[in-house]
Scaffold this motif. Structure first.
Motif, PDB file in Angstrom:
ATOM      1  N   LEU B 126       0.996  -1.079   0.052  1.00  0.00           N
ATOM      2  CA  LEU B 126      -0.059  -0.102   0.036  1.00  0.00           C
ATOM      3  C   LEU B 126       0.781   1.306   0.136  1.00  0.00           C
ATOM      4  N   GLN B 127       0.853   2.102  -0.952  1.00  0.00           N
ATOM      5  CA  GLN B 127       1.364   3.456  -0.999  1.00  0.00           C
ATOM      6  C   GLN B 127       0.376   4.630  -0.540  1.00  0.00           C
ATOM      7  N   ALA B 128       0.759   5.793  -0.021  1.00  0.00           N
ATOM      8  CA  ALA B 128      -0.174   6.700   0.011  1.00  0.00           C
ATOM      9  C   ALA B 128       0.632   8.042  -0.482  1.00  0.00           C
ATOM     10  N   ASP B 129       0.154   8.643  -1.388  1.00  0.00           N
ATOM     11  CA  ASP B 129       0.867   9.481  -2.316  1.00  0.00           C
ATOM     12  C   ASP B 129       0.153  11.048  -2.200  1.00  0.00           C
ATOM     13  N   ILE B 130       0.890  11.942  -2.307  1.00  0.00           N
ATOM     14  CA  ILE B 130       0.409  13.203  -2.723  1.00  0.00           C
ATOM     15  C   ILE B 130       0.982  13.897  -3.825  1.00  0.00           C
ATOM     16  N   ASP B 131       0.697  14.468  -4.745  1.00  0.00           N
ATOM     17  CA  ASP B 131       1.066  15.043  -5.825  1.00  0.00           C
ATOM     18  C   ASP B 131       0.475  16.420  -6.227  1.00  0.00           C
ATOM     19  N   ILE B 132       1.202  17.578  -6.816  1.00  0.00           N
ATOM     20  CA  ILE B 132       0.604  18.851  -7.038  1.00  0.00           C
ATOM     21  C   ILE B 132       1.188  18.942  -8.602  1.00  0.00           C
ATOM     22  N   VAL B 133       0.110  18.925  -9.485  1.00  0.00           N
ATOM     23  CA  VAL B 133       0.827  19.175 -10.793  1.00  0.00           C
ATOM     24  C   VAL B 133       0.064  20.282 -11.517  1.00  0.00           C
ATOM     25  N   ASP B 134       0.815  21.190 -12.408  1.00  0.00           N
ATOM     26  CA  ASP B 134       0.149  22.317 -12.896  1.00  0.00           C
ATOM     27  C   ASP B 134       0.285  22.116 -14.603  1.00  0.00           C
ATOM     28  N   ARG B 135      -0.335  23.220 -15.195  1.00  0.00           N
ATOM     29  CA  ARG B 135       0.029  22.949 -16.512  1.00  0.00           C
ATOM     30  C   ARG B 135       1.024  24.074 -16.962  1.00  0.00           C
ATOM     31  N   ASP B 136       2.201  23.595 -17.894  1.00  0.00           N
ATOM     32  CA  ASP B 136       3.001  24.181 -18.555  1.00  0.00           C
ATOM     33  C   ASP B 136       4.161  24.473 -17.433  1.00  0.00           C
ATOM     34  N   PRO B 316       4.241  19.622 -15.480  1.00  0.00           N
ATOM     35  CA  PRO B 316       5.149  19.236 -14.524  1.00  0.00           C
ATOM     36  C   PRO B 316       4.445  19.232 -12.974  1.00  0.00           C
ATOM     37  N   GLY B 317       4.984  18.420 -12.234  1.00  0.00           N
ATOM     38  CA  GLY B 317       4.597  18.043 -10.896  1.00  0.00           C
ATOM     39  C   GLY B 317       5.680  17.765  -9.774  1.00  0.00           C
ATOM     40  N   VAL B 318       5.220  17.788  -8.713  1.00  0.00           N
ATOM     41  CA  VAL B 318       6.022  17.387  -7.356  1.00  0.00           C
ATOM     42  C   VAL B 318       5.477  16.501  -6.573  1.00  0.00           C
ATOM     43  N   GLY B 319       5.916  15.596  -6.173  1.00  0.00           N
ATOM     44  CA  GLY B 319       5.223  14.424  -5.376  1.00  0.00           C
ATOM     45  C   GLY B 319       6.020  13.310  -4.276  1.00  0.00           C
ATOM     46  N   ILE B 320       5.129  12.981  -3.588  1.00  0.00           N
ATOM     47  CA  ILE B 320       5.911  12.262  -2.585  1.00  0.00           C
ATOM     48  C   ILE B 320       5.018  10.940  -2.260  1.00  0.00           C
ATOM     49  N   SER B 321       5.759   9.904  -1.735  1.00  0.00           N
ATOM     50  CA  SER B 321       5.048   8.726  -1.560  1.00  0.00           C
ATOM     51  C   SER B 321       5.285   7.983  -0.266  1.00  0.00           C
ATOM     52  N   ILE B 322       4.225   7.663   0.703  1.00  0.00           N
ATOM     53  CA  ILE B 322       4.682   6.821   1.861  1.00  0.00           C
ATOM     54  C   ILE B 322       4.581   5.542   1.695  1.00  0.00           C
ATOM     55  N   GLY B 323       5.361   4.825   1.939  1.00  0.00           N
ATOM     56  CA  GLY B 323       5.499   3.323   1.763  1.00  0.00           C
ATOM     57  C   GLY B 323       4.682   2.750   2.834  1.00  0.00           C
ATOM     58  N   VAL B 324       3.484   2.767   2.958  1.00  0.00           N
ATOM     59  CA  VAL B 324       2.611   2.507   4.125  1.00  0.00           C
ATOM     60  C   VAL B 324       2.823   0.943   4.419  1.00  0.00           C
ATOM     61  N   SER B 325       2.709  -0.110   3.823  1.00  0.00           N
ATOM     62  CA  SER B 325       2.799  -1.223   3.978  1.00  0.00           C
ATOM     63  C   SER B 325       4.339  -1.680   4.805  1.00  0.00           C
ATOM     64  N   ARG B 326       5.191  -1.096   4.055  1.00  0.00           N
ATOM     65  CA  ARG B 326       6.668  -1.038   4.679  1.00  0.00           C
ATOM     66  C   ARG B 326       6.944  -0.567   6.141  1.00  0.00           C
ATOM     67  N   LEU B 327       6.039   0.683   6.163  1.00  0.00           N
ATOM     68  CA  LEU B 327       6.132   1.476   7.448  1.00  0.00           C
ATOM     69  C   LEU B 327       5.491   0.586   8.506  1.00  0.00           C
ATOM     70  N   LEU B 328       4.361   0.117   8.315  1.00  0.00           N
ATOM     71  CA  LEU B 328       3.800  -0.641   9.360  1.00  0.00           C
ATOM     72  C   LEU B 328       4.262  -1.972   9.581  1.00  0.00           C
ATOM     73  N   GLY B 329       4.882  -2.731   8.358  1.00  0.00           N
ATOM     74  CA  GLY B 329       5.332  -3.899   8.651  1.00  0.00           C
ATOM     75  C   GLY B 329       6.754  -3.882   9.613  1.00  0.00           C
ATOM     76  N   LEU B 330       7.558  -2.466   9.557  1.00  0.00           N
ATOM     77  CA  LEU B 330       8.708  -2.179  10.558  1.00  0.00           C
ATOM     78  C   LEU B 330       8.063  -2.240  11.842  1.00  0.00           C
ATOM     79  N   LEU B 331       6.663  -1.373  12.087  1.00  0.00           N
ATOM     80  CA  LEU B 331       6.639  -1.041  13.325  1.00  0.00           C
ATOM     81  C   LEU B 331       5.866  -2.069  14.147  1.00  0.00           C
ATOM     82  N   PHE B 332       5.047  -3.146  13.384  1.00  0.00           N
ATOM     83  CA  PHE B 332       4.535  -4.163  13.693  1.00  0.00           C
ATOM     84  C   PHE B 332       5.558  -4.950  14.445  1.00  0.00           C
ATOM     85  N   LYS B 333       6.716  -5.360  13.636  1.00  0.00           N
ATOM     86  CA  LYS B 333       7.786  -6.323  13.925  1.00  0.00           C
ATOM     87  C   LYS B 333       8.273  -5.725  15.237  1.00  0.00           C
TER      88      LYS B 333
END
Lengths: 438, 438
Positions: B126-136, B316-333
């Motif tokens: 599972l990933q949680a992404d945010i992005d902002i894109v604009d025209r030109d 053009p855009g800018v964005g970032i992605s949280i690796g939710v499954s990976r993060l939770l896997g680490l924290l659960f462990k």
């Protein structure tokens, strides 16, 4: 890259529609949790042999392959799940030792069916399922609880009234057996076509397996419906007797009467309801949306006793599934469900100059800290242009940061009303805090 | 059916873990919406040629096939998406005419990669992404906004502190070009291996393309880090000049200083950060979780200018992605994230007899109507057994319906405290209304 075009059968919503879907799912979840259902998700894939256990659905499965799988690599064949019941049954078996029974879960996920695309058929769609499973035996009162949950869930949405139509497999099988018919499943499959091919064709088909009197009795049974226990009298009048029939009548009576007390008008015993999938063993459900009856059931399910078993462990269950994508597709097309504004944002903070962005950011941070969704203007354009940007996005308020002698001010761009305000204390009217369904 | 076993690479949570995940997602969504990001989902599949545009990832793609596709049927080849950026870029192109720009969306979905399973690598996650894109064109201030959103989102969770490490592609490219190196992408790819192979090996590899002095300068640049604009002085001291370097320094300074005002300690300019994917053109982000640094970045992204274009339209855009499954896997462990109770249910209504189920149902309905999650006991067992059932499920309160002379009573089974109560007015303490993260 050329401009891409949609893929037939794989619907995608526009942002405003997705906002609606998100709010619908939030309300469904809310109701499911009020009834103590735990959230659950299963992986999207199952071993192919599991998906093909029921031959009938095999043609609908999408199989998976790693593009760069090594030559001769012997990996397990996988397919995408085509419903949420088969994966859930597998999950229960796999994790039985770690679950508390009776186990109640809701599951909201995409499913995939490789069908030929046609009107109203999706290849990818969202389902919202609830199920209750128990170990060894499952009391039949759970079959009466499911419609209460679904009734509350669907009635929490601003959509037309729903009617949950229920029948009972034991009732039908007992009736057919009491009539002397030996293949009740076959009869049920024929009766299932009633709305499609009409009573005459159904009667003719049944008569290939039965006498005319038997066929007429089957049709008479399928014609019975009532919103209270009176359906039982109508069944009794047909003069058929069988222990399984008695059991079915008692269970269906409990479902109808429980629902009648909780939500009058919600549930109807409708004895023509059959459901195609043959794993059901007790109550079955279908749901009609007023004004959209011709599009079929928006929410279906039933009781199953043989879906999850391993060795001597059996886990009977009862569940129901809301076809969320299908329901929303219908409502969107009819323009019958929307949202009070198309974006989460309540406030746009204007920007006097790029150098003053930090000041606008501080105002935004202050509003957000109190739960007010806020954006800062993209560029320090002329004020009229910034206001038009808010209008175009559907943002109701524009905030003007203090400027020279002028204090901070906020403008409701719908009414044009403008007043001095402080970022630490101002809040929009409650109805404008967040978009809501309408 | 034999008892099924897990599929390597396809993680599934237990119900309590899924409850945690659900609450994590709710908090992320909440923050994203506070910043005006709209929810969005795209279909799970893309045309294979789209997924393979970047050769590097081709080996990770799962392709799809309809099990019962007709012989010779010429259907478009489809694959499951391996991230949410490529589908989002396609969605923007496809729907550009219906979107308002700059367009900001969040997207929380599963992605699939057909990699060989190995420690910590998932095939479905599972990933949680945010992005902002604009025209030109896209103003660079959005590159400074992304870390604020992610900082607020991750800091809304009861997890260890995070540090967002940022760098800028223009800064690196300008520096390398200013040094006289002609293949800056190649240098970046080598620097990317710094943590893995160490400075000596990196230096040796760069020297295959450059002089020793150039290689040392590249390493010196990669060694710079600071939580404020002072990184720029350290870069200047290296004596390299190039217009692109100036641009990069200015942009990175804005990112670091904007974050420093909003959330001191959150963001660090870390000039060794490179990011593997070569579509980034400006700021790049990686995120470390305190105590889990060795597991790599839990949240990454950057600015891209060439991902979405069709004819003369560019987005053009800018964005970032949280690796939710990976993060939770680490924290659960590490047993580092949990929930105050394992089920949504706050109250179990006891049952004196099956005949009195309607009375218990009425109490449950009354509590639910005021937002209190309630179940009715499965069977009218001895009272001790019903209480133990609540204990086993983790339900904090048991409700005893009025019985003979006794009025309705409710018991907190943790403290043993019991008192008379009315279903129309009683409520649990606020902390017991719903499970929350701890």
């Amino acid at each position: 890259m050329t401009r891409p075009t949609p893929l037939s059968g794989f619907p995608e919503w526009l942002p405003e529609q997705r906002l609606v879907e998100q709010q619908v799912l939030d309300r469904l979840r809310r109701t499911f949790e009020l009834y103590g259902f735990s959230p659950l998700e299963t992986r999207a894939v199952e071993p192919l042999d599991q998906l093909l256990r029921k031959g009938e659905t095999s043609k609908e499965v999408y199989t998976l392959r790693r593009l760069q799988a090594a030559e001769g690599e012997d990996e397990q064949s996988l397919g995408l799940h085509f419903d949420l019941t088969v994966p859930f049954a597998r999950y229960v078996l796999e994790n039985a030792g770690k679950l508390q029974f009776p186990f109640r879960r809701y599951q909201i996920q995409k499913v995939w069916r490789g069908e030929r695309p046609q009107e109203g058929r999706y290849r990818e769609f969202l389902q919202a399922d609830i199920d209750i499973v128990d170990r060894d035996t499952l009391p039949s009162h759970y079959e009466a609880e499911i419609p209460l949950v679904i009734g509350d869930a669907l009635r929490s949405l601003p959509i037309p009234p729903v009617k949950i139509m229920v029948n009972n497999r034991k009732l039908c099988e007992g009736f057919y057996r009491g009539l002397g018919l030996e293949d009740p499943e076959e009869i049920l499959r024929i009766v299932d076509k009633l709305d499609k091919i009409g009573p005459n064709a159904v009667k003719a088909e049944i008569q290939q397996k039965a006498t005319e009197a038997q066929a007429e009795a089957c049709l008479a049974l399928a014609g019975i419906s009532a919103q209270d226990a009176s359906f039982a009298d109508d069944v009794r009048k047909l003069g058929v007797e069988h222990p399984l029939l008695d059991e079915g009548i008692a269970e269906l009576t409990a479902v109808v009467e429980t629902a009648r007390e909780h939500s009058p008008g919600l549930v109807e015993a409708t004895l023509k309801i059959a459901r195609g999938l043959d794993y059901y063993t007790g109550t079955v459900y279908e749901t009609e949306l007023a004004g959209f009856e011709r599009f079929g059931s928006i929410c279906s399910g039933g009781r199953y006793d043989n879906l999850a078993s391993a060795g001597r462990d059996v886990f009977p269950g009862v569940g129901i599934s809301i076809g969320v994508s299908r329901l929303l597709g219908l409502l969107f097309k009819a323009d019958a469900l929307g949202v009070t504004r198309p974006v989460p944002t309540a406030v746009l903070v204007a920007l006097w100059s790029e150098e003053e962005r930090a000041a606008s950011n501080r105002i935004a941070a202050s509003l957000r800290a109190r739960g007010i969704a806020t954006e800062v203007a993209p560029v320090p354009a002329k004020l009229g242009k910034q206001i038009r940007y808010a209008e175009r996005r559907g943002i109701p308020f524009v905030w003007f940061p203090a400027n020279g002698e002028n204090p901070d001010q906020v403008k409701d761009i719908r009414s044009g009303e403008q007043a001095a305000a402080e970022a630490q204390t101002w809040a929009p009217p409650a109805a404008d805090m967040a978009p809501t369904l309408r």
